[in-house]
Design a protein around this motif. Structure first.
Motif, PDB file in Angstrom:
ATOM      1  N   UNK A   1      42.473  25.925  50.851  1.00  0.00           N
ATOM      2  CA  UNK A   1      42.556  26.291  52.266  1.00  0.00           C
ATOM      3  C   UNK A   1      43.278  27.637  52.402  1.00  0.00           C
TER       4      UNK A   1
ATOM      5  N   UNK B   1      44.203  17.016  48.123  1.00  0.00           N
ATOM      6  CA  UNK B   1      44.353  16.566  49.514  1.00  0.00           C
ATOM      7  C   UNK B   1      43.375  17.293  50.429  1.00  0.00           C
ATOM      8  N   UNK B   2      43.044  16.660  51.539  1.00  0.00           N
ATOM      9  CA  UNK B   2      42.319  17.345  52.598  1.00  0.00           C
ATOM     10  C   UNK B   2      43.361  18.155  53.370  1.00  0.00           C
ATOM     11  N   UNK B   3      43.201  19.452  53.417  1.00  0.00           N
ATOM     12  CA  UNK B   3      44.196  20.316  54.061  1.00  0.00           C
ATOM     13  C   UNK B   3      43.514  21.085  55.184  1.00  0.00           C
ATOM     14  N   UNK B   4      44.055  20.977  56.413  1.00  0.00           N
ATOM     15  CA  UNK B   4      43.402  21.646  57.538  1.00  0.00           C
ATOM     16  C   UNK B   4      44.402  21.959  58.628  1.00  0.00           C
ATOM     17  N   UNK B   5      43.944  22.798  59.559  1.00  0.00           N
ATOM     18  CA  UNK B   5      44.794  23.137  60.692  1.00  0.00           C
ATOM     19  C   UNK B   5      44.449  22.220  61.867  1.00  0.00           C
TER      20      UNK B   5
ATOM     21  N   UNK C   1      53.959  25.757  57.671  1.00  0.00           N
ATOM     22  CA  UNK C   1      53.220  26.575  56.710  1.00  0.00           C
ATOM     23  C   UNK C   1      52.921  25.725  55.475  1.00  0.00           C
ATOM     24  N   UNK C   2      51.815  26.046  54.822  1.00  0.00           N
ATOM     25  CA  UNK C   2      51.405  25.238  53.672  1.00  0.00           C
ATOM     26  C   UNK C   2      52.441  25.235  52.547  1.00  0.00           C
ATOM     27  N   UNK C   3      53.179  26.317  52.408  1.00  0.00           N
ATOM     28  CA  UNK C   3      54.159  26.399  51.310  1.00  0.00           C
ATOM     29  C   UNK C   3      55.035  25.159  51.219  1.00  0.00           C
TER      30      UNK C   3
ATOM     31  N   UNK D   1      39.048  24.878  54.205  1.00  0.00           N
ATOM     32  CA  UNK D   1      39.100  25.264  55.610  1.00  0.00           C
ATOM     33  C   UNK D   1      39.920  26.542  55.788  1.00  0.00           C
TER      34      UNK D   1
ATOM     35  N   UNK E   1      49.245  33.082  54.711  1.00  0.00           N
ATOM     36  CA  UNK E   1      48.685  34.042  55.662  1.00  0.00           C
ATOM     37  C   UNK E   1      48.101  35.291  54.979  1.00  0.00           C
TER      38      UNK E   1
ATOM     39  N   UNK F   1      48.552  17.159  45.983  1.00  0.00           N
ATOM     40  CA  UNK F   1      48.239  18.087  47.079  1.00  0.00           C
ATOM     41  C   UNK F   1      46.971  18.895  46.779  1.00  0.00           C
ATOM     42  N   UNK F   2      46.689  19.137  45.503  1.00  0.00           N
ATOM     43  CA  UNK F   2      45.507  19.933  45.169  1.00  0.00           C
ATOM     44  C   UNK F   2      44.218  19.208  45.544  1.00  0.00           C
TER      45      UNK F   2
ATOM     46  N   UNK G   1      45.600  26.440  47.430  1.00  0.00           N
ATOM     47  CA  UNK G   1      45.757  26.787  48.841  1.00  0.00           C
ATOM     48  C   UNK G   1      46.670  28.002  48.993  1.00  0.00           C
TER      49      UNK G   1
ATOM     50  N   UNK H   1      50.402  28.181  45.677  1.00  0.00           N
ATOM     51  CA  UNK H   1      51.423  27.419  46.402  1.00  0.00           C
ATOM     52  C   UNK H   1      51.652  27.911  47.833  1.00  0.00           C
ATOM     53  N   UNK H   2      50.566  28.301  48.497  1.00  0.00           N
ATOM     54  CA  UNK H   2      50.692  28.690  49.897  1.00  0.00           C
ATOM     55  C   UNK H   2      51.323  30.035  50.131  1.00  0.00           C
TER      56      UNK H   2
ATOM     57  N   UNK I   1      53.480  22.412  49.120  1.00  0.00           N
ATOM     58  CA  UNK I   1      52.941  22.780  47.804  1.00  0.00           C
ATOM     59  C   UNK I   1      53.418  21.869  46.673  1.00  0.00           C
TER      60      UNK I   1
ATOM     61  N   UNK J   1      49.950  22.930  59.782  1.00  0.00           N
ATOM     62  CA  UNK J   1      48.947  22.571  58.784  1.00  0.00           C
ATOM     63  C   UNK J   1      49.166  21.106  58.436  1.00  0.00           C
TER      64      UNK J   1
END
Lengths: 300, 236
Positions: free
Chosen positions: B83, A283-287, A270-272, B102, B67, A280-281, B64, B44-45, A275, A257
């Motif tokens: 996301x 931010x542009x977040x993508x895979x 992983x996004x965690x 996304x 899984x 970050x809130x 965000x 927090x993901x 965090x 990510x």
């Protein structure tokens, strides 16, 4: 499994906090890689004409000052040394090859982790938290930093099998995945004069990039060629002196990510792990897409 | 916080509360309790946020997530303001899941029903093996989307990457932008009035009513890779 994380600053306002921010990212990926961890910091540049070598010595206290003094005499320059646990970063006025040769002559028991104007690679077996504490990551400054938490699959749990792998001056690579054609590639690279020190598949990928770039490829070109020549699963994060790149294999089984703001680009399995980053809130977040080379800074 | 008035909202903070506690409380909601909407803050993901909900509760997730968010959803209306990681709404049975950002891979995988709306892009394998869900993607989808998809609809307002609809069964695919490549046994099909009606209905439900159905192209199975019996059409 393995976890990978990277943080590249687009503005230098956060340079003093990069160690603190990165430490949380690395520790967050403990679940994906509890057996060893490492990182490549792109920190301060030494004096003009100087390069930095990061060295490891296993077992007991090592007399780094004497080594630095002797390197200074050999290269007729001031040799600055910074000791960190069983590692030391020494800056001397020399070129890469001469420095590596001088070190091999003076003490073959030393391991060169990285050489470059800015890069410093540290890695050890143990939990990511223990690596953060051991090397004092939280206090480190720099422009970008790339790390890895390892759950070994293709080779043994050793420091040499840990990531990042140096891929030449100021270059390094971390890998999540496994390569299936690394034995044949290793043989071919060794024939081409690239030294591969371990049985690790990721080191072969690092050696491959080094070889391509020795042939004149830019990093972008080397990564595009890797899509053809590397068989297996991979998400790579790659650091250069002034840049940062991400590449995933065409099937994209291994996660990644990306998050980007005006201040930074961050990457994680992983996004965690992202965090806690500031902003970050928003931010542009993508895979990142499969088989697409992503670069920032002077990575081309 | 209870449901004393219409404005009541149950707020759960994942920075301080445990994920298992959150999901257990959501699973325990009865029909009456489900009338109170929920806000989940600081996700927090985290993985598996609001997975397995089985009541018509409205849930807003403020950030965000990781899984399998909203996996196995039944009846709930879940909105993620951020996301989502791998497998959002996987195996959903009914209800609505909306993603404002996304989505990672395998969005809506194997889902049997309900509506999944992704306002941004969805990565690879969107709708893999879907079995009746409707998926509307505001952006583009990655490669191998609708792989072995059996039933339901995938609407893509942007582009589709390689191998769209590979080994497709009876799911219907509509793409407005470019299709980089069709997978084995997936072909473009004629767009008839009933398909335009289906598109209009789904876009309306997805709150994307401004998008014109006439701009889409339709793709489906050539039915060469599996033993299709016309007598069984009504079962799909």
């Amino acid at each position: 499994m393995c976890g990978i994380v990277g943080l590249y600053l687009k503005k230098q306002d956060l340079a003093g906090e990069i160690g603190e921010l990165f430490a949380s990212m690395l520790v967050c990926m403990t679940g994906r890689g509890p057996d060893s961890a490492g990182f490549a910091l792109y920190g301060n540049e030494p004096a003009a004409g100087h390069i930095k070598v990061t060295l490891r010595h296993d077992g007991g206290d090592y007399d780094w000052q004497t080594l630095a003094h002797s390197l200074g005499e050999f290269f007729a320059c001031e040799a600055k040394v910074q000791i960190n646990a069983n590692y030391a970063v020494i800056a001397v006025r020399a070129d890469e090859e001469a420095l590596a040769q001088a070190l091999a002559d003076k003490d073959p028991g030393l391991t060169i982790m990285s050489i470059g104007r800015r890069i410093e690679i540290f890695k050890e077996i143990g939990s990511p938290e223990s690596i953060v504490d051991r090397f004092g990551i939280r206090g480190m400054r720099g422009t970008h930093i790339i790390g890895h938490t390892r759950m070994a699959t293709e080779s043994a749990v050793t420091t040499d099998g840990s990531h990042p792998f140096s891929t030449g001056m100021d270059l390094c690579l971390v890998h999540n995945g496994s390569l299936s054609n690394h034995n044949r590639l290793r043989t071919n690279l060794e024939r081409a004069g690239i030294e591969i020190r371990t049985e690790n598949d990721s080191e072969v990928a690092a050696g491959y990039l080094m070889w391509r770039m020795q042939q004149g490829d830019t990093l972008q070109e080397a990564l595009e060629a890797a899509l053809e020549d590397l068989d297996g699963f991979y998400t790579f994060a790659i650091g250069t002196a002034d840049g940062f790149a991400v590449l995933r294999d065409p099937i994209a089984c291994k996660p990644a990510v990306l998050a980007e703001t005006d201040d930074y680009v961050a990457m994680a399995s992983e996004f965690q792990a992202l965090a806690d980053l500031p902003g970050i809130d928003e931010a542009d977040v993508w895979e990142p897409k499969p088989a697409q080379v992503y670069t920032w800074g002077a990575a081309n | 916080m209870g449901a004393e008035n219409d404005m009541a909202v149950e707020v759960f903070d994942l920075a301080t509360g445990e994920l298992r506690e959150l999901n257990q409380r959501l699973h325990d909601l009865n029909e009456d309790a489900a009338k109170t909407p929920w806000r989940i803050v600081h996700p927090r993901g985290a993985h598996a946020v609001a997975a397995g909900v089985d009541s018509p509760v409205k849930i807003d997730i403020e950030g965000h997530v990781g899984y399998y968010c909203a996996g196995m959803n039944q009846h709930a209306q879940i909105t993620v303001h951020g996301m989502v990681g791998v497998g959002v709404a996987e195996n959903m049975m009914s209800g609505i899941v909306r993603v404002k950002g996304h989505a990672s891979q395998s969005a809506g995988a194997t889902a049997h029903g309900g509506l999944l709306v992704i306002e941004g892009d969805a990565a690879s394998r969107c709708g893999i093996s879907m079995k009746g869900i409707d998926i509307v993607v505001g952006g583009s989808v990655g490669h191998m989307s609708c792989f072995m998809a059996q039933a339901g609809h995938l609407l893509v307002c942007g582009d589709a990457d390689e191998a769209l609809g590979d080994s497709l069964y009876e799911a219907q695919i509509y793409v407005r932008g470019q299709v980089k490549g069709l997978g084995a046994d997936c072909v473009e099909k004629e767009m008839r009035d009933e398909h335009l009606d289906t598109l209009a209905g789904l876009l309306e439900k997805a709150e994307m009513g401004k998008v014109k159905p006439s701009e889409f192209r339709r793709y489906g199975s050539a039915r060469q890779l599996y033993n299709f019996q016309v007598d069984n059409t009504s079962r799909y």
